[in-house]
Design a protein around this motif. Structure first.
Motif, PDB file in Angstrom:
ATOM      1  N   TRP A  91      36.670 -64.063  37.499  1.00 11.67           N
ATOM      2  CA  TRP A  91      36.947 -62.704  37.982  1.00 11.67           C
ATOM      3  C   TRP A  91      37.146 -62.771  39.496  1.00 11.67           C
ATOM      4  O   TRP A  91      36.388 -63.461  40.198  1.00 11.67           O
ATOM      5  CB  TRP A  91      35.807 -61.747  37.663  1.00 11.67           C
TER       6      TRP A  91
ATOM      7  N   TYR B 135      40.002 -55.314  40.441  1.00  8.56           N
ATOM      8  CA  TYR B 135      39.380 -56.491  39.850  1.00  8.56           C
ATOM      9  C   TYR B 135      40.344 -57.143  38.862  1.00  8.56           C
ATOM     10  O   TYR B 135      40.927 -56.447  38.014  1.00  8.56           O
ATOM     11  CB  TYR B 135      38.081 -56.109  39.153  1.00  8.56           C
TER      12      TYR B 135
ATOM     13  N   ARG C   5      42.657 -61.597  48.152  1.00 11.20           N
ATOM     14  CA  ARG C   5      41.957 -61.671  46.876  1.00 11.20           C
ATOM     15  C   ARG C   5      40.807 -62.668  46.994  1.00 11.20           C
ATOM     16  O   ARG C   5      40.998 -63.781  47.506  1.00 11.20           O
ATOM     17  CB  ARG C   5      42.929 -62.087  45.773  1.00 11.20           C
TER      18      ARG C   5
ATOM     19  N   ARG D 119      38.580 -60.156  42.992  1.00  4.76           N
ATOM     20  CA  ARG D 119      38.809 -58.786  43.409  1.00  4.76           C
ATOM     21  C   ARG D 119      39.597 -58.766  44.710  1.00  4.76           C
ATOM     22  O   ARG D 119      39.566 -59.721  45.481  1.00  4.76           O
ATOM     23  CB  ARG D 119      37.484 -58.025  43.575  1.00  4.76           C
TER      24      ARG D 119
END
Length: 124
Positions: free
Chosen positions: A36, A94, A45, A38
């Motif tokens: 993951w 996300y 990022r 974000r």
């Protein structure tokens, strides 16, 4: 080829919780380590969490350690991010991502497939 679709984002007050899901189609997600990331407005990022193919090993960015939990259900071809004790600085889009590399990976370039992202907004 893997297609990834995130869901579960939304608006939440500081201290609240959200659970993000990442549904995969195409090749089974169990073939990949998952991450993951974000991205906040005007920022690059950044890595949030990583999980290995079986789900037996995880790794977190310091900023979310102890508050976020990554997990996966390979039978459902889905990866999750449970986010607790949310802070305004967690506000971002996300993204989930799949990596064909089998060790901990925190770089954007280490991932082969990406979802379209889901917005998380934490109000103070």
């Amino acid at each position: 080829q893997v297609q990834l679709v995130e869901s579960g984002g939304g608006l939440v007050q500081a201290g609240g919780s959200l659970r993000l899901s990442c549904a995969a189609s195409g090749r089974t997600v169990g073939s990949y380590c998952m991450g993951w990331f974000r991205q906040a407005p005007g920022k690059e990022r950044e890595f949030v969490a990583w999980i290995n193919r079986s789900g037996s090993s995880t790794y977190y960015a310091d900023s979310v350690k102890g508050r976020f939990t990554i997990s996966r259900d390979n039978a459902k071809n889905t990866v999750y991010l449970q986010m607790n004790s949310l802070k305004p600085e967690d506000t971002a889009v996300y993204y989930c991502a799949a990596s064909g590399r089998f060790t901990i990976r925190v770089g954007v370039g280490d991932y082969d497939y990406w979802g379209q992202g889901t917005q998380v907004t934490v109000s103070s």
